[in-house]
Design an enzyme around this catalytic site. Sequence first.
Site, PDB file in Angstrom:
ATOM      1  N   ARG A  91      -3.349  23.480 -13.972  1.00 34.79           N
ATOM      2  CA  ARG A  91      -3.935  22.153 -14.207  1.00 34.79           C
ATOM      3  C   ARG A  91      -4.018  21.768 -15.677  1.00 34.79           C
ATOM      4  NH1 ARG A  91      -4.379  18.638  -9.941  1.00 34.79           N
ATOM      5  NH2 ARG A  91      -4.885  19.783  -8.047  1.00 34.79           N
ATOM      6  N   CYS A 108      -3.430  11.557   1.562  1.00 33.60           N
ATOM      7  CA  CYS A 108      -2.619  10.338   1.676  1.00 33.60           C
ATOM      8  C   CYS A 108      -1.218  10.360   1.074  1.00 33.60           C
ATOM      9  CB  CYS A 108      -3.395   9.157   1.140  1.00 33.60           C
ATOM     10  SG  CYS A 108      -4.773   8.758   2.234  1.00 33.60           S
ATOM     11  N   LYS A 140       0.831  -1.202   0.000  1.00 31.78           N
ATOM     12  CA  LYS A 140       0.000   0.000   0.000  1.00 31.78           C
ATOM     13  C   LYS A 140       0.873   1.262   0.000  1.00 31.78           C
ATOM     14  CE  LYS A 140      -3.175   2.951   0.250  1.00 31.78           C
ATOM     15  NZ  LYS A 140      -4.043   3.275  -0.875  1.00 31.78           N
TER      16      LYS A 140
HETATM   17  P1  NAD Z   1     -11.452   9.859   7.761  1.00 28.94           P
HETATM   18  O1  NAD Z   1     -10.827  10.761   8.724  1.00 28.94           O
HETATM   19  O2  NAD Z   1     -12.354  10.396   6.692  1.00 28.94           O
HETATM   20  O3  NAD Z   1     -12.312   8.734   8.537  1.00 28.94           O
HETATM   21  C1  NAD Z   1     -11.883   8.080   9.675  1.00 28.94           C
HETATM   22  C2  NAD Z   1     -13.053   8.013  10.668  1.00 28.94           C
HETATM   23  O4  NAD Z   1     -12.697   7.156  11.745  1.00 28.94           O
HETATM   24  C3  NAD Z   1     -13.424   9.349  11.295  1.00 28.94           C
HETATM   25  O5  NAD Z   1     -14.770   9.654  10.979  1.00 28.94           O
HETATM   26  C4  NAD Z   1     -13.215   9.122  12.805  1.00 28.94           C
HETATM   27  O6  NAD Z   1     -14.194   9.766  13.601  1.00 28.94           O
HETATM   28  C5  NAD Z   1     -13.337   7.627  12.919  1.00 28.94           C
HETATM   29  N1  NAD Z   1     -12.683   7.061  14.100  1.00 28.94           N
HETATM   30  C6  NAD Z   1     -11.417   7.285  14.558  1.00 28.94           C
HETATM   31  N2  NAD Z   1     -11.159   6.537  15.633  1.00 28.94           N
HETATM   32  C7  NAD Z   1     -12.274   5.824  15.890  1.00 28.94           C
HETATM   33  C8  NAD Z   1     -12.628   4.848  16.879  1.00 28.94           C
HETATM   34  N3  NAD Z   1     -11.749   4.469  17.798  1.00 28.94           N
HETATM   35  N4  NAD Z   1     -13.870   4.324  16.839  1.00 28.94           N
HETATM   36  C9  NAD Z   1     -14.768   4.704  15.898  1.00 28.94           C
HETATM   37  N5  NAD Z   1     -14.484   5.602  14.933  1.00 28.94           N
HETATM   38  C10 NAD Z   1     -13.263   6.149  14.924  1.00 28.94           C
HETATM   39  O7  NAD Z   1     -10.248   9.038   7.088  1.00 28.94           O
HETATM   40  P2  NAD Z   1     -10.242   8.311   5.661  1.00 28.94           P
HETATM   41  O8  NAD Z   1      -9.905   9.293   4.595  1.00 28.94           O
HETATM   42  O9  NAD Z   1     -11.462   7.477   5.537  1.00 28.94           O
HETATM   43  O10 NAD Z   1      -8.981   7.376   5.829  1.00 28.94           O
HETATM   44  C11 NAD Z   1      -9.000   6.246   6.683  1.00 28.94           C
HETATM   45  C12 NAD Z   1      -7.782   5.399   6.401  1.00 28.94           C
HETATM   46  O11 NAD Z   1      -7.809   4.912   5.057  1.00 28.94           O
HETATM   47  C13 NAD Z   1      -6.451   6.132   6.534  1.00 28.94           C
HETATM   48  O12 NAD Z   1      -5.517   5.244   7.072  1.00 28.94           O
HETATM   49  C14 NAD Z   1      -6.087   6.461   5.106  1.00 28.94           C
HETATM   50  O13 NAD Z   1      -4.703   6.542   4.920  1.00 28.94           O
HETATM   51  C15 NAD Z   1      -6.620   5.271   4.356  1.00 28.94           C
HETATM   52  N6  NAD Z   1      -6.973   5.521   2.953  1.00 28.94           N
HETATM   53  C16 NAD Z   1      -7.625   6.666   2.589  1.00 28.94           C
HETATM   54  C17 NAD Z   1      -8.003   6.863   1.254  1.00 28.94           C
HETATM   55  C18 NAD Z   1      -8.726   8.100   0.820  1.00 28.94           C
HETATM   56  O14 NAD Z   1      -8.949   8.262  -0.365  1.00 28.94           O
HETATM   57  N7  NAD Z   1      -9.144   8.990   1.712  1.00 28.94           N
HETATM   58  C19 NAD Z   1      -7.747   5.868   0.306  1.00 28.94           C
HETATM   59  C20 NAD Z   1      -7.098   4.703   0.713  1.00 28.94           C
HETATM   60  C21 NAD Z   1      -6.715   4.540   2.052  1.00 28.94           C
HETATM   61  C1  UGA Z   2      -4.560   8.257  -4.158  1.00 31.23           C
HETATM   62  C2  UGA Z   2      -4.333   6.984  -4.967  1.00 31.23           C
HETATM   63  O1  UGA Z   2      -4.573   7.271  -6.355  1.00 31.23           O
HETATM   64  C3  UGA Z   2      -5.260   5.870  -4.504  1.00 31.23           C
HETATM   65  O2  UGA Z   2      -4.955   4.670  -5.218  1.00 31.23           O
HETATM   66  C4  UGA Z   2      -5.058   5.649  -2.996  1.00 31.23           C
HETATM   67  O3  UGA Z   2      -5.964   4.673  -2.526  1.00 31.23           O
HETATM   68  C5  UGA Z   2      -5.301   6.952  -2.266  1.00 31.23           C
HETATM   69  O4  UGA Z   2      -4.389   7.964  -2.772  1.00 31.23           O
HETATM   70  C6  UGA Z   2      -5.047   6.851  -0.798  1.00 31.23           C
HETATM   71  O5  UGA Z   2      -4.336   5.997  -0.353  1.00 31.23           O
HETATM   72  O6  UGA Z   2      -5.599   7.732  -0.146  1.00 31.23           O
HETATM   73  P1  UGA Z   2      -6.369  10.224  -4.145  1.00 31.23           P
HETATM   74  O7  UGA Z   2      -5.372  10.934  -3.310  1.00 31.23           O
HETATM   75  O8  UGA Z   2      -7.764  10.140  -3.672  1.00 31.23           O
HETATM   76  O9  UGA Z   2      -5.898   8.705  -4.406  1.00 31.23           O
HETATM   77  O10 UGA Z   2      -6.426  10.888  -5.604  1.00 31.23           O
HETATM   78  P2  UGA Z   2      -5.411  10.840  -6.854  1.00 31.23           P
HETATM   79  O11 UGA Z   2      -6.223  10.744  -8.065  1.00 31.23           O
HETATM   80  O12 UGA Z   2      -4.337   9.865  -6.696  1.00 31.23           O
HETATM   81  O13 UGA Z   2      -4.787  12.310  -6.834  1.00 31.23           O
HETATM   82  C7  UGA Z   2      -3.870  12.722  -5.835  1.00 31.23           C
HETATM   83  C8  UGA Z   2      -3.283  14.062  -6.207  1.00 31.23           C
HETATM   84  O14 UGA Z   2      -2.399  13.944  -7.323  1.00 31.23           O
HETATM   85  C9  UGA Z   2      -4.331  15.100  -6.625  1.00 31.23           C
HETATM   86  O15 UGA Z   2      -4.000  16.348  -6.095  1.00 31.23           O
HETATM   87  C10 UGA Z   2      -4.231  15.106  -8.133  1.00 31.23           C
HETATM   88  O16 UGA Z   2      -4.640  16.309  -8.701  1.00 31.23           O
HETATM   89  C11 UGA Z   2      -2.746  14.875  -8.329  1.00 31.23           C
HETATM   90  N1  UGA Z   2      -2.413  14.300  -9.648  1.00 31.23           N
HETATM   91  C12 UGA Z   2      -2.876  13.084 -10.010  1.00 31.23           C
HETATM   92  C13 UGA Z   2      -1.586  15.012 -10.506  1.00 31.23           C
HETATM   93  O17 UGA Z   2      -1.143  16.123 -10.189  1.00 31.23           O
HETATM   94  N2  UGA Z   2      -1.256  14.463 -11.722  1.00 31.23           N
HETATM   95  C14 UGA Z   2      -1.701  13.244 -12.110  1.00 31.23           C
HETATM   96  O18 UGA Z   2      -1.361  12.806 -13.233  1.00 31.23           O
HETATM   97  C15 UGA Z   2      -2.537  12.537 -11.224  1.00 31.23           C
END
Ligand code: NAD
Ligand code: UGA
Length: 436
Positions: free
Chosen positions: A414, A279, A223
Site C-alpha cells: 500500500r 463494486c 455509473k
Molecule cells: P448491501 O448488500 O449492503 O445492501 C442491500 C440491502 O438490500 C441488503 O441489506 C438486503 O437485505 C436488502 N434487500 C435485498 N432485496 C430486498 C427486498 N426485496 N426488499 C427489501 N430489502 C432487500 O448492498 P450495497 O453495498 O448497499 O449496494 C446496493 C447497490 O448499490 C448495489 O447495486 C451496488 O452496486 C450499488 N452501489 C454500492 C456502493 C458501495 O459503496 N457499496 C456505491 C455505489 C453503488
Molecule cells: C468505488 C468508487 O470510488 C465510487 O465512486 C463508487 O460509487 C463505488 O465504487 C461503487 O460503485 O460501489 P469504493 O469501492 O467504495 O468506491 O472505494 P474506492 O475508494 O474507489 O476504492 C476501491 C478500491 O481501489 C480499494 O481497494 C482501494 O484501495 C483501491 N484503490 C483506490 C487503489 O488501489 N488505488 C487508488 O489510487 C485508489
Amino acid sequence: APVQVKKICCIGAGYVGGPTCAVIALKCPHIQVTIVDLNKARVDAWNSPDFAVPIYEPGLVDVVKQCRGRNLFFSTDVDKAILEADLIFVSVNTPTKKSGVGAGFAADLNYVESATRRIAAVATSSKIVVEKSTVPCRTAESMRTILEANSRPGTRFDILSNPEFLAEGTAIADLFKPDRVLIGSLQTTEGKEACRALADVYANWVPQERILTVGLWSSELSKLAANAMLAQRISSINALSAICEATGANIDEVSHAVGFDSRIGPKFLRASVGFGGSCFQKDILNLVYLSESLHLPQVAAYWRQVVEMNEYQKSRFSKTVVDTLFNTITGKHIAVLGFAFKADTGDTRESAAISLIRDFLSERAFVTIVHSALEACTQKEAIIIATEWKEFLEIDWQTVYANMSKPAFVFDGRLLIDADKLRKIGFKVKVIGRGE
Ligand code: NAD
Ligand code: UGA
C-alpha cells in the site's frame, strides 16, 4: 401539478441505502424518510439504542443520531413504507450472477425485480420509483414493464435512474458534497416532472450546477462507465508498478509526474496490491457482459483486461512474497495487516487481502486472526501490509523487529511505510512498484 416529495421510502438498508437516505433525512427535515430491509438483524442494528449501526463509516452515527426518530426511520415493514411514500429508492444488492446465463459476469437482478414487484403489488397511489442500485443499461425499462403490467387503475409509476457515486470510508463527506448528482429520466413531460421532483430533494444542499439531468440509459451507463474508468486508472498504474519493480523506477514518482499533467490529474493513481470492494469488479464484469450481449467482443475484451490486470497484480504480489522468502513459505508464520478492502471501512467484500491470504494458505503458511498489529507481528517471519490503515503508521517497528524471526521481512502492498527507516532498523523491505 409538479410533485412535491414529502415521504421517501428506501428499499435496502445497506452500504448505499443507509448512508444516502440518512443524509437526505438530515438535509431535508421536511421530508419523512423510511429505510426498509428484509434483513431484520440489519434493521435492528440501525435502530439499536446505543447507535451500534451495522456499517462502519466515519460520520455516519452522527447523522443517524440527529435524525432517527425525527424524520428518519428504519423498519422491516416494507409494504407500509411503500404504501405511504411518494418516492421510492430501490437500493438493493446487485451481485454478480453465480450460475445460469451470464454466470460470473452478468448482474443478478433478482433483488431489483422482487423489490419492483413488491412496489407494484402494494402501491395504491402514483409513485416515483428510483433506481439507486447499480444496474445494467436499460434495467429501468424492465422495471417499468413490471410496474405497468401490475399497477392498479389510476396509479402511475415514473422511473428514474439516480446512481450513487459515494465511496466507502468517505461516504458521508461524499454525500454532503458530491461531485455531481446524476438523474436520468425519460424525456417525456411526466418523466421530466419526476426528474424535477427528485432534483428538488437534492437541491436542499447540492448546488444546482452539480445536479445533472440526462436520459435514462445515459444515466445507467454513466455509473458503469465511471467505475470502469476509475478501476482502469488503478490497473494502469499497477501495470506500470510491475515495470518499476523490474527496472528500478519508483511508482510513486511516476504517478506524481504523470498526475501533474492537468489532463490526467493526481487522484486515484496509487499503486496497490489490487483494487477490492463490492463494486469495481462486479460493475466491469457487468459492462463486459453488456458489451458481449451487444455483439461488441473487442469492447468486452478491452474492459475485461482491467479485471485481469487486477488479478495479476494480486497474484504477482503473493509470488513476490514466496520468492523473497527463499521460494517457500510452507510452515512459516505471516502477519497480514489489514483485511478491509481499503482503510476507514469495515467492509471486506472482494478485499485483496482475501486473495493474498488464500494464496498463503495454499502454500501451507500460517495466518491467524488477532486484535492488534503488534500482536500480529510477534514471532513472524514476514509482515504484509494489505490495507492502508493509519494505525499501521504508528507501529513501534523497533519492538516488532526485536520480536521477529530473522531475516525479518516487510512487504508493503500500500506504499504506506517509510521503507528506509525500516531498513535502518534491520528489516528487509519490499514495496510495491519499487525496484530496490
Ligand atoms: P448491501 O448488500 O449492503 O445492501 C442491500 C440491502 O438490500 C441488503 O441489506 C438486503 O437485505 C436488502 N434487500 C435485498 N432485496 C430486498 C427486498 N426485496 N426488499 C427489501 N430489502 C432487500 O448492498 P450495497 O453495498 O448497499 O449496494 C446496493 C447497490 O448499490 C448495489 O447495486 C451496488 O452496486 C450499488 N452501489 C454500492 C456502493 C458501495 O459503496 N457499496 C456505491 C455505489 C453503488
Ligand atoms: C468505488 C468508487 O470510488 C465510487 O465512486 C463508487 O460509487 C463505488 O465504487 C461503487 O460503485 O460501489 P469504493 O469501492 O467504495 O468506491 O472505494 P474506492 O475508494 O474507489 O476504492 C476501491 C478500491 O481501489 C480499494 O481497494 C482501494 O484501495 C483501491 N484503490 C483506490 C487503489 O488501489 N488505488 C487508488 O489510487 C485508489
